[in-house]
Every structure is written in C-alpha cells, then in structure tokens.
Design an enzyme around this catalytic site. Structure first.
Site, PDB file in Angstrom:
ATOM      1  N   ARG A 134      48.565  35.533  44.424  1.00 11.69           N
ATOM      2  CA  ARG A 134      49.289  35.444  45.764  1.00 11.69           C
ATOM      3  C   ARG A 134      48.709  34.565  46.793  1.00 11.69           C
ATOM      4  O   ARG A 134      49.177  34.276  47.878  1.00 11.69           O
ATOM      5  CB  ARG A 134      49.388  36.991  46.427  1.00 11.69           C
ATOM      6  CG  ARG A 134      50.362  38.011  45.667  1.00 11.69           C
ATOM      7  CD  ARG A 134      50.694  39.100  46.614  1.00 11.69           C
ATOM      8  NE  ARG A 134      49.434  40.021  47.126  1.00 11.69           N
ATOM      9  CZ  ARG A 134      49.036  40.903  46.070  1.00 11.69           C
ATOM     10  NH1 ARG A 134      49.360  41.082  44.797  1.00 11.69           N
ATOM     11  NH2 ARG A 134      47.642  41.434  46.341  1.00 11.69           N
ATOM     12  N   ASP A 135      47.342  34.257  46.464  1.00 14.23           N
ATOM     13  CA  ASP A 135      46.588  33.594  47.532  1.00 14.23           C
ATOM     14  C   ASP A 135      47.076  32.106  47.442  1.00 14.23           C
ATOM     15  O   ASP A 135      47.743  31.595  48.428  1.00 14.23           O
ATOM     16  CB  ASP A 135      45.138  33.484  46.996  1.00 14.23           C
ATOM     17  CG  ASP A 135      44.662  34.631  47.687  1.00 14.23           C
ATOM     18  OD1 ASP A 135      44.777  35.116  48.760  1.00 14.23           O
ATOM     19  OD2 ASP A 135      43.488  35.097  46.907  1.00 14.23           O
ATOM     20  N   HIS A 148      33.968  42.758  53.500  1.00 14.47           N
ATOM     21  CA  HIS A 148      34.780  42.158  52.836  1.00 14.47           C
ATOM     22  C   HIS A 148      35.787  41.089  53.334  1.00 14.47           C
ATOM     23  O   HIS A 148      35.991  39.957  52.882  1.00 14.47           O
ATOM     24  CB  HIS A 148      35.891  43.344  51.973  1.00 14.47           C
ATOM     25  CG  HIS A 148      36.658  42.644  50.790  1.00 14.47           C
ATOM     26  ND1 HIS A 148      36.410  42.798  49.737  1.00 14.47           N
ATOM     27  CD2 HIS A 148      37.857  41.979  51.011  1.00 14.47           C
ATOM     28  CE1 HIS A 148      37.263  42.368  48.898  1.00 14.47           C
ATOM     29  NE2 HIS A 148      38.093  41.849  49.791  1.00 14.47           N
ATOM     30  N   ASP A 153      49.419  36.626  52.215  1.00 17.66           N
ATOM     31  CA  ASP A 153      49.504  37.424  51.334  1.00 17.66           C
ATOM     32  C   ASP A 153      48.974  38.925  51.873  1.00 17.66           C
ATOM     33  O   ASP A 153      48.277  38.817  52.942  1.00 17.66           O
ATOM     34  CB  ASP A 153      48.338  36.912  50.232  1.00 17.66           C
ATOM     35  CG  ASP A 153      47.426  38.001  49.483  1.00 17.66           C
ATOM     36  OD1 ASP A 153      48.125  38.812  48.953  1.00 17.66           O
ATOM     37  OD2 ASP A 153      46.298  37.948  49.505  1.00 17.66           O
ATOM     38  N   HIS A 186      37.006  40.674  41.850  1.00 14.95           N
ATOM     39  CA  HIS A 186      37.581  41.987  41.977  1.00 14.95           C
ATOM     40  C   HIS A 186      36.501  43.033  41.295  1.00 14.95           C
ATOM     41  O   HIS A 186      37.080  43.499  40.202  1.00 14.95           O
ATOM     42  CB  HIS A 186      39.013  42.144  41.339  1.00 14.95           C
ATOM     43  CG  HIS A 186      40.070  42.977  42.436  1.00 14.95           C
ATOM     44  ND1 HIS A 186      40.668  43.862  41.608  1.00 14.95           N
ATOM     45  CD2 HIS A 186      40.267  43.159  43.420  1.00 14.95           C
ATOM     46  CE1 HIS A 186      41.559  44.535  42.792  1.00 14.95           C
ATOM     47  NE2 HIS A 186      41.231  44.047  43.819  1.00 14.95           N
ATOM     48  N   ASN A 187      35.383  42.833  41.800  1.00 17.34           N
ATOM     49  CA  ASN A 187      34.362  43.579  41.045  1.00 17.34           C
ATOM     50  C   ASN A 187      34.530  45.212  41.155  1.00 17.34           C
ATOM     51  O   ASN A 187      34.486  45.798  40.302  1.00 17.34           O
ATOM     52  CB  ASN A 187      33.122  43.198  41.860  1.00 17.34           C
ATOM     53  CG  ASN A 187      33.016  41.733  41.571  1.00 17.34           C
ATOM     54  OD1 ASN A 187      33.619  41.103  40.784  1.00 17.34           O
ATOM     55  ND2 ASN A 187      31.911  41.245  42.367  1.00 17.34           N
ATOM     56  N   SER A 219      31.096  38.152  47.512  1.00 20.93           N
ATOM     57  CA  SER A 219      31.119  39.529  47.562  1.00 20.93           C
ATOM     58  C   SER A 219      29.612  39.962  47.467  1.00 20.93           C
ATOM     59  O   SER A 219      28.943  39.655  46.649  1.00 20.93           O
ATOM     60  CB  SER A 219      31.782  39.903  46.001  1.00 20.93           C
ATOM     61  OG  SER A 219      31.391  40.929  45.678  1.00 20.93           O
ATOM     62  N   GLN A 258      44.230  50.502  42.298  1.00 29.49           N
ATOM     63  CA  GLN A 258      45.423  50.105  42.250  1.00 29.49           C
ATOM     64  C   GLN A 258      45.879  49.769  40.951  1.00 29.49           C
ATOM     65  O   GLN A 258      44.805  49.229  40.363  1.00 29.49           O
ATOM     66  CB  GLN A 258      45.789  49.050  43.284  1.00 29.49           C
ATOM     67  CG  GLN A 258      45.333  49.349  44.782  1.00 29.49           C
ATOM     68  CD  GLN A 258      44.496  47.845  45.106  1.00 29.49           C
ATOM     69  OE1 GLN A 258      45.207  47.181  45.286  1.00 29.49           O
ATOM     70  NE2 GLN A 258      43.339  47.936  45.516  1.00 29.49           N
ATOM     71  N   GLU A 276      38.931  34.246  43.273  1.00 24.55           N
ATOM     72  CA  GLU A 276      38.476  35.569  43.843  1.00 24.55           C
ATOM     73  C   GLU A 276      37.642  36.272  42.939  1.00 24.55           C
ATOM     74  O   GLU A 276      37.461  36.345  41.896  1.00 24.55           O
ATOM     75  CB  GLU A 276      39.970  36.323  44.293  1.00 24.55           C
ATOM     76  CG  GLU A 276      40.567  36.110  45.500  1.00 24.55           C
ATOM     77  CD  GLU A 276      39.789  36.878  46.611  1.00 24.55           C
ATOM     78  OE1 GLU A 276      38.766  37.547  46.434  1.00 24.55           O
ATOM     79  OE2 GLU A 276      40.467  37.178  47.905  1.00 24.55           O
TER      80      GLU A 276
END
Lengths: 998, 275
Positions: free
Chosen positions: A343-344, A249, A506, A322-323, A786, A478, A320
């Site tokens: 945040r990036d 990652h 970030d 987020h899988n 990813s 999260q 991005e």
C-alpha cells in the site's frame, strides 16, 4: 441455528496437506504418526434452507472429482485422535469470507447482519499418541493460540459424541458493550500518569504525559474545548490519538532526537536529529551535486521514494519492517507486512502500479535446540510462518518476489526481523499533473476505501514502540487479505486514471488517526464522524475505530463534484467506500461520533507538540578475542563447511515458493546457471514489456560486523548492495538507496543501561551513510527505522545485533546486456576485481569457529566507485561473461558458487591475488576467506581480454585463473601447491543440503 | 476491415492479464483488451465482440475454496446487468460460435471446474477432471519441459515439433480424472496435448521435479475434442521473449520464446476462421 458442512477427500485421493503435516511432526517434533488426513469444515450461521445448504456443499465448497461432503454429520473415520482448528472471534477469516460470498451468489440473496460462514480444519491422526503428544502437535504446529482456537478428541469420544459440537466464533457483542467516551483525569501524581500510559499500552513517557497535562491546563485550550461542549480532561479518543501520533513507530523520536555523542577520544558533539543531519543531508547534497542530472522526484515526504525511469514512467520504491507482529504470529505478521508495504507505493503520489516485492528475513537458527523464554516462538515456527505469509501475500497479489535473503544469528530469537519491500511504476503525468504529486483542498471529502474496521491491530503502533514482553497485546496481530486488497487496487488504479480523487494514502500503523491526521496536515484541519465508519462487527468504541489497524484500507481526498462517480465505480467493482467527513482549514483535528465531538486537537499540538528527546551516546570500540591464525595443507573441508553455513547455503527450498516471474518481466531471476540453481546477485526486471529498459534491485546486510563497529557494518551493507547491483549490469550513474535500520533500544533507561553504547552505534552507522553516499551520488530516497527490537521478560533480555538493510534500486539501459554469476565457458579467464586485505573480522569463516575478531572489512568508496563504473562500461560492451560479488565466505565461496552454478570447474592461484597490507598477513587463510569489500569475481572470454583490461585500467584487478573443462575446483596456495580441491557435485551438495528439507 | 480481437478477463485475484495481453498482441491479434469482470457483468464489455478468450493465471478469490471454485460458482450464477442473461450463457454462446478459449494455470483450473474441459460429450458444464494440491504440498515456481502430442486436435500447439519449455507457478496443479474411463478417453482422443517430460522431450516424466506436481500420466495441458478449448498449468505468456528464459545469458536462443507459438496459432486461426 448454525450448520456444519464438512468436505473430505475421497479415500483413494492422496492428502498432500496431511502428508506435509506428518512430515513436519516427524521432522520438528520428533514424534511418530502413522497417518494424517484433513477435512475442511464450514460453519454456516445463516438462514438457509436444506436445499440451499446442499447446493453450497455440493457446489462451490466441494470438488466432486476428489471430495465428498456432508451436512451436520461427521465424515471422519479410521483415526485415533481428532484435532479441530479454527479462528478466534474477530480474526480475519479469508476462507470464511469467500465461502459467504459464494453462498450469496448461489442464493442471489445477501446475508443478514450477524450472519456468516466460518472456516476451520479437522486433522485426523492415526498412531499411538498420548494426549500430551496430541496437545503438543496442536499447539506446536497446527495452531497459534493467539489467533486460533482448537479442540482435541480421542476417537472413542468422537464416536460417542458424534464429532465436535457446532460452535460459532462470532464476536460476542455483549462482551464489548459500547462504552461511552471516557475522560481521563490528568491532575494526578506522576506515578499515576505512568500507570495510565503503561496499562493503556500508550508507550508514552512521563515527560510526554506531562506535556499532555500542560496542554489541557492551557486556558486557551480550555476555552476552545468548552465551545465544543468538552470538559477539561482529555477524552480517551484524544489520548489514544496522541499516543499513536507520538509513538516511536510513527514519530521516529530517536531519529529526530538530540544526541550528545562522545567518541573514544572524548570528543563531544551535539547532533540535532540524526535524520536531518545525516539521512536528509545525504540526499540534499547529492541532489545539489547532480544539478540538472538530478533524478529524484519525491523523497522522504510521501509513503515511498520516487525517481525517474523513462519518459513516460517514474519508479517508486519502499521497504518496511514488520518485526513485532511477526514475533507473535509469524504468518499473519509477515502476510500483513507484505500487503502492508504494497500500500505504500500504491499510496504514493496519485498511485502506482506494483511491479515487484523484495524480502529479507533475519532469524535465529531453525535447528535451535536450547531452552527459550516462554512467549517466544521457536525460530523454526517463525521461519515457517513468515515464509508462508510472504508467499501468500506476494503470490496472491500477483506481484513477483524477485530479490531477498535470509540472515541468521542467535540473537534474532528475541525478535525476528521481517523486511518487506515493494516497487511500483507510476505515469510521469496523470491527467496533466505529475504522477508523484498530490494535494488536498479544504472541502474535499474524507473517503475510506477497502476493508472494514475491527478490533484487529489495535495498539500496533504503540506496541511495536516497546520491547516484546509477557503482556504484549494479542489484538496487535492482524491477518492480511490480499484478495480484498487486490480488488481495491483494481478499482483505485482505474479511478486514478479517471481523475476521481485528488489525494491517496495508506492506512497502516495508527489507522485513521495516522492517515487522516497526516492528510489533514496538507490543508490544516478536518472534521470526521467515526460513527459513519463501516465495522466488521458492532461494539467498537470510538477510540478503537480511530486507531484500529484493520488492513486493506486506503484513505482518499475526493473533490465533492467527483464523489458520485467515485462511489458508483466503487460499487461496480465490489469495493466498499465510505465518506467519513471533510477536510478543512480550521487548524483542528476534529473528530465526532455522531453529533457529539469526541476529539478536538489543535493540528499544531498533534504534530509539533513534542520537544526532541535527549539521548546520550558514548562510543568505545569493543576488543574481541582474536582467532589464532591457521596454516593448513588442505582447506577443502573448511570450504565445504562454510558452504553449508546457514548464512551461505542455498535458500532454494524457500525461494521456489515465491512466484518470481508473474507480470512477465523477470530477466535475471533468483536462480541461474546450467541447472537453474545458482544464486543470483541481484534482480533485473523489465517493467514495461515493449521497452528494453530494466529496473535493477539489490541489497546488502551484514549485522555481525556491528559486533566490531556499526560504522563498518553500515558501510559494508551499502557496499554489498552496490556490488550486487553492478554485478548484474546496474547503472552506477542512476541509482538510489533505501536505508532500513533495525536496532535494539538505544535509549538509556533502567532496562537499558548500555543505551549510550547502542546509541553510539546508531550515530556511527549514520555517519557511514553520509561519508559513503555523497561522494558517489547515491541519494537516499526512503527508509524506515524500527528501534525496539528487544525481548525482555524481567529476567532474560535478548537484544538483536544492530542491523542496517541497505537496498539499492536503479536501472539498466538495456536488459539484453544483463550478466549472471555462473561460469559460462571453459577457457574463460577468471579475474578478481579489487584488493584483498587482512580483514577476517566479523567473517563467516571466523564465526564458524566461534570468533568475531576485530579486523572488520573497511570500504574505500572512491576507488570502489571507479571500479564499478568501469565494470558497468565493460558489461554494456559485452566484455563480461559472468560476474559474482564476493561477500560471506570470501573468494573461496564465490569461486565455488560460480563454478557449480555454471557446471564448469576452474583452477585459481592465490599467488596471483592482489593483496594490500602488511605482507605477514598475506596467507592462504586470509586470501581464501577474508571478506574485504568492493571485490567482484569476473570471467572474460580470452578474445575479449585485452578490451576488458583496457576498460578496467587503473581500477585494481588481478588475473587469478581459468575456467576449465573439468568438474573440479582447484586452488593453488601461495607456495604453488594445491591447497583446495573439490568436485562440483560435492561442493553443490554441501551448499544445498542444509535447508533443502525446509 | 474486420479485426482479430482477444479478450483477457481480470478481477477478483487474476494476475497475469498484462503479459497475456502482450502475448496476444505479439502473436498477431489486432487488439487485446483487458476487461475487469465488473465491466463484463455490467454489460459494458461483451464476450460476443471477441474471437479469443484468455482466462489467465492468478489466485481467483484467493483459492479459498480450492483453486477457482468461487469464480466457477460466480460465473455460473452471476447475471449480466440489463440483459437478464447469466454470464455462463455468454460463455456457452462464445464456445458454440466456434471461438477460442485458452486457460492458463488458474484459468485452466477454472475451465476444468466449470466443466469446459475436457467436455468429452460436448457438455461444457459437467466437471469430470480436476487439478488439486501438488504432491509436495507446496507452491512451486520452476521451469518444465513439456512434450507435445503431435496427434492432438489442439489448434494452439500446431507446428510444435517435440515440445516446449515453460515455467509452472502453482500450488494446485496435480491433474486427476474422476474415472479411469475418462482418462482413457482423454488419451485415446489425444486430448492430453502437453505432458511433463525430461529435457529432450522423449517420454512423460512422473518424478519430481520434472513432473512438478504428480499429475496423472504427467498431464500438463488438456484440450476438448474440437481443439479450440485448451488449458494448461504452465505459463506460455511468461516465455515470449528469450530474456525470460532462465538460462538466456548462457544459451543461444531464438528471439521468440517457446510460448509465443500458442498465441500465433490462435491469431492465425481467428483470422482464417472467425472473421
């Protein structure tokens, strides 16, 4: 003692939340309930007087016009079953946090340590339901047991026991004793090393474990450690830190590995790093070719890419994925995805103001009705959860969601893909320094700002570097908190303008270990004390503090002389900020817990200690079954079914849930046309309200073509993004690309015997980017990969189709020239730009019949560029009334969409469509449904036709029909007879029906 | 020379501050200041120095306790540093000085939940109406036709002939009153300034999607009896230029969007009455 405050709607007030649950139960679980009512529950675990409790219940917790409240007394009545749902201990509880703040304002007294408010919801069902059915509703709809707990009670029990007992979901400190730092013995057999990696969710291979072993045997290292009072074994802090830093990652080992590639002719090639050989090379060559016209400002090195916008502002963009978290908890995963990618750009350069979000989701059919492996959530729940997560993440952050799409394929049941993008604007100069640059000096203080650290998101980076399996850790999930993040951004953007920090980044995957590890690379070292980090609850081990991915945190380098002003301002804005240590030039990543050193890692070993992975790749083109050609008198029914396909149909029920207009800059919105419901090709945004310059953003994605050749999958994704971009008026001289690869594991192993084929697909997709981007001056400015998008439970393996999301961002000189896809006026000439070929392979049309075929659309980028540039000039001169890209479903679908969006019918003749190739394949079927690349459907007012013809001269186009003053779409076949006829109403209904109810 | 000054409050989840300030300037205010609530609570910026207060859209505190509830609580209880005065006292003084307040979306929800609207008996701190979850149970971003009540005392909508077209973007916009009597007083006082309607602005609409949330009597905007306090769910600041209209590429539209008139009226009122 804790108290329960209940807040319920008055009897005569409609409960829309309950009604929605009722609809979903009927729709998805096929159960009949007579009614659903809901009650909000606040469990208050704090020293409050009865008066204070009453003031809270009747004040901030309750709307007196529509609600009643009670304290320690159930309000429920007239139901058959009650289900109560709340969070598990330690899970982010945004409502609970706001409730606590409200009580603190009310009493003017902060809560003591350990005190808190916990939110929950009680659902009351009436109807003849069995206990099993209620369980099914609870676990299948109301609650995700990974992060939430629930209890069920029949009405009789509820009355007898006077409701649910009060329970406080506080993290039990006793259960997590603060274990001292452990040392791990590496002088063990190989199997033991592998066990350590596997059981610790470290995702380190044997080779990597042995590199660590060798490091700790190095006499110099041993001596250096001894000076710090450390023994010869790695501490758990060190090992966890290396595992994060070296995870797929964070480290992108596959993209930086050495590939032995062999093509179908047996030609062999060694590729040292796909990233360097293709992605970076594209940008390097394009920048060289552009010379002083180069508009790239910051590429690959920061959290997001930066290009020029105007004299005062630069444009930032990042996409991005987020899988993995979204597979486990779709709502939290997607919410975290969107606030995470925010945040990036915010952490790029010295910081950027966020101007829009984009999102692209790949799911399995939400109506999927076959058995699924345990642990996999039903695609419909993933769909619902992800959409709601992005809705909350985007809307609450005040960032418009302007562009996106939904892609469906059964294989995404194994892992859904959740792509989230965010763009920002930064000043070209901040306090005299270019906005996209930043630095760290030794002696600058390490400051963490924003949320606190908990056990949330531990092992997120390593867990997403493995396939999803039975044992995927629940802590990896999260829940984002957009409001805490927004408060932090409100503060930091002002701190930026006052010059109160020097560097910002970030905290995402890998937490502090990653953010501070990377920042320390800027000046070659740091010293940080984990005991200073603010925690959500006591009991975290030092390694957990270091790698926790708790959300809403930024890391900063603050010069010592600015720290007082920085901290004072943070306090005033209600944002937590903590000094954790300082940056150094010691060459060491030095971590303490109080006085004690708990990690001492040479920077060089952390960042460069890992040799490149060796990966075999062998390409053999697949041979798919070819669909028999069809000849029909009437194709209307085929078009109607195509319009209703998941990949083509209207996504309005989803898109209307996103705020796409906040900030006031939406110029081309997701929907357009006479009834505001036609599908726009791309978004045009005006980020500075007193300028007419606009940002254009688009994307392309076509995973199904990978079943033929991932080279053309990538080429078509790129071309689709370009078509969409130019269709609304984007400038082809000022555009940049972002590549987001989502692959199934391509590394040969026992679990992945077909690794070499999958790796070859990856190589080919990269080759396509190099071949296509360089000739058209399209730099790649950012991206992400990813690589482990598989599900494997020991028996069933599901691998996603290799997928490239290609996003294009650029500008339009004047937003007032933007064009939309809806037909504008009867009498306008319909013109098809580009040639149609015998390319039904991988098309939506063949997929509908259960075929893939082999004739995948190919892209001729040089001729496409000529067309796109000419079209742009035509658009800028106001010659184009409407413009729509041809993609899924081909010409027939594009004509139908432009017609029903505009509210005008049309006549088109296939005999006039320019066909390129063997004339035997020039059939009505091919002309209607082929997905040949680089084509656009344009309408032109007759008075402007000659100017348009001149502008497009030599770019290959054909006049195929006319917009009519009727409500019918009519297409004449090659023989001149009508072969397709549908009313606008009928076509639109077919297109809107499929997902209307979701 | 005295200047007209508009204040836009932001912070804790407020979102539309930039375009609201832009609309104020376009509408004719000499100055539009965006102030973070922290700068107001610290006493750096005082409401008294402005004539027009904008409470804009957003998700104050995430709408966690119901829209704007937590902010209403904060404003009522928080103390302005160094003055000993509660923030709500500054609000009351502002209103009593005959100044203007416009609440949009989340700002409207805040005004309603603080009791600033409809304030039938001049009591600005007693809640009598509310805005709750849309009947659809979902957030909606869509454009709506809003029929204006020409007899309304509202100073913001003066001069609007039939109605205006604006986007709504909310999950909690369904208007309800505590009693039928409150509703009657709102109607007889012509305080329901804007109502959702079909295109053409002929009559109020109760059906989705023309009425996007199921509001009682299709009420979309509400003023107090003085007409100086006004709140509405749709976003006037989101339509001040024709390129913001969803069909601007196919319709002939004037340069200014329908929402701008609210800010023009506010600026003109401030210049005539509040300098």
């Amino acid at each position: 003692m804790a108290n329960r405050i209940e807040v319920a709607l008055k009897d005569d007030v409609r409960d829309s939340r309950g009604e929605r649950i009722k609809r979903e139960i009927e729709h998805f679980l096929h159960l009949v309930v007579n009614g659903v009512r809901t009650i909000d529950i606040y469990t208050v675990d704090a020293q409050l007087s009865r008066e204070e409790l009453e003031a809270a219940a009747s004040g901030p917790f309750c709307d007196p016009v529509i609600q009643n409240w009670s304290i320690d007394l159930p309000l429920a009545s007239g139901f058959d079953w009650a289900v109560e749902v709340g969070f598990r201990p330690g899970v982010t509880d945004n409502v609970g946090r706001t409730a606590r703040e409200a009580v603190e304002y009310l009493t003017s007294r902060p809560f003591a340590a350990g005190e808190g408010v916990y939110a929950g919801v009680q659902y009351l069902f009436s109807g003849a339901l069995s206990s099993e059915q209620v369980e099914k509703i609870a676990t299948g709809l109301l609650c995700n047991t990974l992060i939430q707990r629930y209890s069920v009670m029949p009405a009789a029990d509820f009355m007898a026991k006077r409701g649910f007992p009060t329970s406080v979901p506080k993290v039990d400190v006793g259960a997590y004793s603060n274990t001292p730092v452990r040392e791990i013995d590496f002088e063990v057999p190989d199997e033991e090393l592998l066990r350590i990696s596997r059981e610790g969710v470290l995702a380190l291979t044997l080779e990597e474990m042995k590199i660590i072993q060798a490091h700790y045997r190095d006499p110099q290292v041993v001596a250096g450690r001894a000076a710090q009072g450390l023994g010869g074994k790695p501490t758990d802090v060190e090992l966890e830190c290396l595992a994060q830093t070296w995870s797929e990652h964070c480290k992108h080992k596959i993209f930086s590995g050495t590939v032995q590639y062999e093509d179908e002719n047996g030609t062999k090639q060694e590729i040292k790093s796909l990233f360097k050989s293709y992605i970076q090379r594209v940008t390097k060559e394009v920048r060289q070719n552009m010379g002083d016209q180069d508009f790239c400002l910051s590429v690959f090195k920061d959290n997001a890419g930066v290009i020029t916008f105007d004299d005062n502002n630069s444009l930032v963009f990042k996409v991005e994925t987020h899988n993995s978290p979204s597979a486990l908890d779709p709502y939290g995963g997607a919410l975290t995805g969107i606030v995470g990618v925010n945040r990036d750009p915010f952490g790029t350069g010295q910081g950027a103001r966020l101007i829009f979000n984009t999102d692209v989701f790949c799911f399995a059919d939400p109506f999927y009705d076959k058995p699924l492996p345990s642990r996999l959530l039903h695609p419909r729940r993933i769909f619902e959860g992800v959409v709601e997560g992005v809705e909350h993440g985007g809307n609450k952050s005040g960032i418009p969601t302007v562009n996106g799409s939904l892609v469906f394929d059964e294989r995404f049941a194994g892992k859904p893909l959740v792509f989230c993008g965010t763009a920002g604007m930064m000043p070209t100069k901040v306090n005299g320094i270019p906005g996209h640059e930043k630095s760290i000096n030794p002696g600058d203080l390490i400051v963490m700002s924003g949320g606190r650290i908990g056990k949330d998101g531990i092992h997120g980076a390593t867990f997403s570097s493995e396939e999803l399996n039975e044992n995927s850790p629940v802590t990896a999930v999260q829940i984002g908190d957009p409001i805490t993040q927004k408060r932090m951004f409100d503060f930091l953007i002002r701190a930026r303008d006052k010059g109160l920090y020097r560097f910002i980044t970030d905290n995402g995957a890998g937490g502090l270990s990653s953010s501070i590890g990377e920042m320390a690379g800027e000046c070659n070292g740091c010293r940080m004390d984990l005991a200073k980090a603010p925690l959500k609850y006591p009991g975290l081990d030092p390694w957990e503090i270091l790698i926790s991915e708790a959300q809403e945190r930024m890391s900063l380098a603050v010069p010592p002389e600015k720290i007082d002003a920085f901290m004072e301002m943070a306090k005033r804005f209600g944002v937590e900020a903590t000094v954790l240590g300082e940056f150094t030039d010691s060459g060491i990543f030095h971590i303490q817990y109080g006085e004690k050193t708990v990690a001492w890692l040479p920077m060089a070993f952390m960042h460069e200690g890992l040799p490149p992975m060796q990966i075999p790749a062998r390409w053999q083109p697949p041979l798919n079954l070819e669909a028999p050609a069809q000849h029909k008198e009437d194709w209307t029914a085929d078009l109607l079914s195509l319009l209703g396909q998941l990949n083509i149909c209207s996504k309005e029920s989803v898109v209307r849930r996103y705020d796409h207009e906040v900030q006031g800059g939406s110029v081309v919105k997701p929907f357009t046309g006479v009834a505001n419901d036609g599908p726009s090709d791309a978004a045009v945004v005006r980020p500075v309200l007193d300028s007419f310059k606009g940002v254009v953003v688009s994307h392309g994605i076509c995973p199904r073509y990978s079943d033929i050749d991932a080279y053309w999958m990538a080429a078509n994704a790129l071309d689709e993004a370009l078509r969409n971009y130019v269709a609304v008026g984007g400038n082809p001289e000022h555009w940049a690309g972002l590549d987001n690869f989502c692959w199934c594991d391509p590394v040969l192993s026992e679990k992945t015997p077909d690794g070499p084929y999958k790796m070859a697909q990856l190589v080919r997709a990269n080759q396509a980017l190099l071949d296509l981007c360089v000739p058209i001056n399209l730099p790649l400015i950012s991206g992400k990969d990813s690589m482990k998008n598989d599900f494997y439970d020991g028996t069933t393996k599901i691998s996603i189709p290799p997928t490239l999301l290609f996003s294009v961002i650029g500008t339009i000189p004047d937003i007032r020239n933007a064009v939309t896809m809806d037909f504008k006026r009867p009498g306008d000439i319909i013109c098809l730009l580009g040639d149609t070929k015998d390319e039904l392979g991988g098309s939506e049309y063949l997929a509908m019949q259960g075929y893939t075929g082999n004739k995948v659309p190919k892209v001729d980028i040089t001729s496409a560029l000529k067309r796109y540039k000419a079209l742009h000039q035509a658009i800028m001169h106001g010659l184009v009334a409407s413009c729509h890209d041809l993609s899924d479903g081909g010409l027939a679908v594009a004509l139908a969409e432009s017609a029903f969006s505009g509210g005008f019918g049309c006549r088109a003749e296939l005999a006039n469509v320019h066909f390129d190739g063997d004339q035997r394949y020039r059939t009505d079927e091919t002309l209607l449904f082929s997905e040949s690349a680089s084509r656009l459907l344009v309408t032109v007012h007759p008075a402007q036709w000659s100017a348009f013809e001149e502008a497009m001269n030599g770019t290959g186009f054909s006049q195929i029909g006319q917009v009519t003053d009727s409500t019918t779409v009519t297409i004449a076949g090659l023989e001149g007879k009508t072969i397709l006829q549908g009313s606008l109403e009928q076509l639109k209904e077919a297109w809107q029906r499929t997902l209307r109810e979701l | 020379m005295a200047t007209t000054r508009a204040l836009v409050i932001t912070g804790n989840g407020t979102n539309c501050e930039t375009e609201a300030a832009h609309a104020c300037r376009l509408g004719g205010f000499d100055e539009a200041v965006i102030a973070h609530i922290a700068e107001i609570l610290s006493g750096e910026i005082r409401l008294d120095d402005f004539q027009f207060l904008n409470l804009t859209g957003g998700f104050l505190d995430g709408d966690d306790l119901g829209s704007a509830k937590a902010q209403a609580n904060r404003l009522k209880n928080a103390v302005v540093e160094g003055t000993g005065e509660k923030l709500v006292d500054q609000f009351t003084r502002f209103v009593n000085a005959g100044k203007l307040v416009l609440g949009v979306c989340n700002g409207f929800q805040l005004m309603v939940k603080m009791g600033m609207l409809p304030a039938l008996d001049g009591n600005n701190l007693q809640q009598t109406v509310t805005l709750c979850h849309n009947d659809s149970g979902r957030f909606q971003d869509r454009w709506c036709y809003l029929k204006v009540d020409a007899a309304s005392p509202c100073i913001f909508t003066k001069g609007i002939e039939k109605g205006i077209y604006l986007p709504v973007r909310h999950g909690e916009g369904k208007f309800l009153t505590d009693t039928l009597q409150t509703l009657e007083r709102i109607e007889t006082g012509h305080l329901a300034t804007l109502k959702y309607s079909a295109a053409g602005y002929d009559s109020p609409a109760m059906e989705f999607p023309a009425n996007p949330n199921g509001s009682t009597n299709a009420i979309a905007g509400l003023c107090d009896p003085t007409g100086r306090l006004f709140g509405l769910m749709p976003h006037p600041e989101a339509f001040v230029h024709y390129t913001q209209h969803p069909r601007w590429t196919r319709e002939q539209l004037p340069e200014a969007g329908d929402g701008l008139i609210l800010y023009k009226n506010a600026a003109e009122y401030a210049r005539k009455n509040l300098l």
